[in-house]
Design a protein around this motif. Structure first.
Motif, PDB file in Angstrom:
ATOM      1  N   UNK A  29     -51.716  46.997  44.092  1.00 19.67           N
ATOM      2  CA  UNK A  29     -51.414  46.965  42.670  1.00 19.67           C
ATOM      3  C   UNK A  29     -52.646  46.787  41.805  1.00 19.67           C
ATOM      4  N   UNK A  30     -53.683  46.147  42.339  1.00 17.98           N
ATOM      5  CA  UNK A  30     -54.925  45.952  41.592  1.00 17.98           C
ATOM      6  C   UNK A  30     -56.076  46.727  42.218  1.00 17.98           C
ATOM      7  N   UNK A  31     -55.748  47.704  43.062  1.00 20.09           N
ATOM      8  CA  UNK A  31     -56.769  48.564  43.646  1.00 20.09           C
ATOM      9  C   UNK A  31     -57.549  47.939  44.781  1.00 20.09           C
ATOM     10  N   UNK A  32     -57.055  46.836  45.342  1.00 21.65           N
ATOM     11  CA  UNK A  32     -57.745  46.152  46.441  1.00 21.65           C
ATOM     12  C   UNK A  32     -56.968  46.381  47.736  1.00 21.65           C
ATOM     13  N   UNK A  33     -57.077  47.574  48.277  1.00 21.77           N
ATOM     14  CA  UNK A  33     -56.246  47.989  49.402  1.00 21.77           C
ATOM     15  C   UNK A  33     -56.628  47.276  50.700  1.00 21.77           C
ATOM     16  N   UNK A  34     -55.608  46.758  51.395  1.00 18.59           N
ATOM     17  CA  UNK A  34     -55.808  46.080  52.675  1.00 18.59           C
ATOM     18  C   UNK A  34     -54.979  46.780  53.743  1.00 18.59           C
ATOM     19  N   UNK A  35     -54.833  46.147  54.895  1.00 20.39           N
ATOM     20  CA  UNK A  35     -54.059  46.698  55.998  1.00 20.39           C
ATOM     21  C   UNK A  35     -52.596  46.874  55.592  1.00 20.39           C
ATOM     22  N   UNK A  36     -52.042  48.057  55.848  1.00 21.90           N
ATOM     23  CA  UNK A  36     -50.671  48.349  55.454  1.00 21.90           C
ATOM     24  C   UNK A  36     -49.671  47.611  56.324  1.00 21.90           C
ATOM     25  N   UNK A  37     -48.582  47.177  55.693  1.00 27.53           N
ATOM     26  CA  UNK A  37     -47.484  46.546  56.414  1.00 27.53           C
ATOM     27  C   UNK A  37     -46.313  47.517  56.414  1.00 27.53           C
ATOM     28  N   UNK A  38     -46.088  48.193  57.526  1.00 27.70           N
ATOM     29  CA  UNK A  38     -44.975  49.121  57.651  1.00 27.70           C
ATOM     30  C   UNK A  38     -44.501  49.154  59.097  1.00 27.70           C
ATOM     31  N   UNK A  39     -43.517  49.983  59.375  1.00 27.58           N
ATOM     32  CA  UNK A  39     -42.950  50.021  60.715  1.00 27.58           C
ATOM     33  C   UNK A  39     -43.973  50.473  61.750  1.00 27.58           C
ATOM     34  N   UNK A  40     -44.870  51.346  61.350  1.00 27.67           N
ATOM     35  CA  UNK A  40     -45.883  51.834  62.286  1.00 27.67           C
ATOM     36  C   UNK A  40     -46.833  50.722  62.715  1.00 27.67           C
ATOM     37  N   UNK A  41     -47.273  49.900  61.774  1.00 28.78           N
ATOM     38  CA  UNK A  41     -48.242  48.846  62.111  1.00 28.78           C
ATOM     39  C   UNK A  41     -47.586  47.610  62.716  1.00 28.78           C
ATOM     40  N   UNK A  42     -46.363  47.288  62.283  1.00 24.14           N
ATOM     41  CA  UNK A  42     -45.699  46.062  62.740  1.00 24.14           C
ATOM     42  C   UNK A  42     -44.740  46.286  63.908  1.00 24.14           C
ATOM     43  N   UNK A  43     -44.282  47.517  64.089  1.00 19.69           N
ATOM     44  CA  UNK A  43     -43.392  47.806  65.206  1.00 19.69           C
ATOM     45  C   UNK A  43     -41.928  47.524  64.934  1.00 19.69           C
ATOM     46  N   UNK A  44     -41.589  47.106  63.712  1.00 10.88           N
ATOM     47  CA  UNK A  44     -40.195  46.869  63.317  1.00 10.88           C
ATOM     48  C   UNK A  44     -40.004  47.416  61.905  1.00 10.88           C
TER      49      UNK A  44
END
Length: 286
Positions: A200-215
């Motif tokens: 939201x403020x342009x400070x992109x970090x590691x994505x949290x989604x099904x691909x990265x978390x496995x659920x």
């Protein structure tokens, strides 16, 4: 960066489509519930005109939340949208992890931690397998903080806990950016594709989604900030890019209204109530 390439920052799917004609890469359905406008957007193809991730996005837009009755209506509608989204995601979880993203020391970024703190957690009771309290489900909640506080990516912390705890659904709560001043603290978005902390403020970090978390991941956010560029464009739409060139360095600034402290408490009440009622069917009786 050349000004002609500058884009107004927004995290909201219904704002993405304002300047796009509908085509076969996405659908957009609008309805009303409890006087609240609901936008159901589904991006159908990986390659799409919006250049966004394939998935389902739901936004709730409301005009006021300063009285208890209004907040109850928003919470009820949000609970409805959560159920609708999970049905479309075709997941029926019974073990949950709620993740409150953000920095509790910054008013406009404290939504996630505040909501997570209000979630009724039961995982410690379910741990030995003997707990049987009807009307509840197994729920854990965490606040991973931000890298500036912990020195560790929020995503890495969440991933470690997911691997250990084994939830069937991760619900991520975070503050988002809008492109309209009228929508600050007045629009909630859910999606099925996850979230990138700090985007939201342009400070992109590691994505949290099904691909990265496995659920499966359900992302839930509220517009609490807006960029200076969006404000200028909204207030003086006739200005062209060359006229704005001198102000360009300030376009990346992100601001929030002075009422954020009071309204953050109201937003927390809405989101926490909707989530607790969803997570625990008999929450109001407990």
């Amino acid at each position: 960066m050349p000004l002609k390439n500058f884009e107004i920052r927004t995290d909201f799917a219904d704002e993405w489509i304002l300047n796009h004609q509908e085509d076969d890469s996405f659908t957009h359905h609008i309805m009303q519930k409890e006087g609240i406008d609901l936008h159901f957007i589904q991006i159908l193809k990986e390659e799409n005109s919006l250049h966004k991730q394939k998935g389902i996005y739901v936004t709730l837009a409301y005009e006021k939340m300063d009285d208890r009755e209004a907040r109850l209506k928003i919470a009820s509608t949000l609970q409805f949208c959560i159920r609708e989204l999970l049905e479309k995601m075709k997941v029926t979880p019974h073990k949950f992890l709620v993740v409150g993203l953000g920095n509790r020391m910054v008013a406009s970024d404290a939504l996630g931690p505040l909501v997570a703190n209000e979630i009724m957690v039961t995982a410690h009771f379910y741990k030995d397998g003997n707990f049987d309290m009807k009307g509840t489900q197994e729920v854990a909640a965490i606040v991973p903080g931000v890298m500036g506080q912990t020195g560790i990516e929020s995503g890495e912390i969440v991933k470690s806990i997911v691997d250990t705890y084994g939830p069937e659904l991760v619900i991520v709560v975070d503050a988002l950016a809008t492109g309209s001043t009228a929508r600050i603290n007045r629009v909630i978005q859910l999606n099925s594709v996850g979230i990138i902390p700090g985007s939201g403020v342009g400070n992109h970090r590691m994505k949290l989604d099904e691909e990265t978390l496995g659920v499966p991941v359900l992302s839930l956010g509220v517009a609490t900030v807006i960029s200076v560029a969006a404000i200028v464009k909204e207030c003086v739409p006739q200005l062209d890019f060359e006229q704005l060139q001198e102000a360009h360095p300030f376009f990346h600034l992100v601001v929030t209204p002075k009422s954020i402290d009071v309204e953050m408490k109201q937003l927390c009440e809405i989101l926490a109530l909707a989530l607790n009622r969803f997570l625990h069917p008999d929450f109001d009786k407990l």
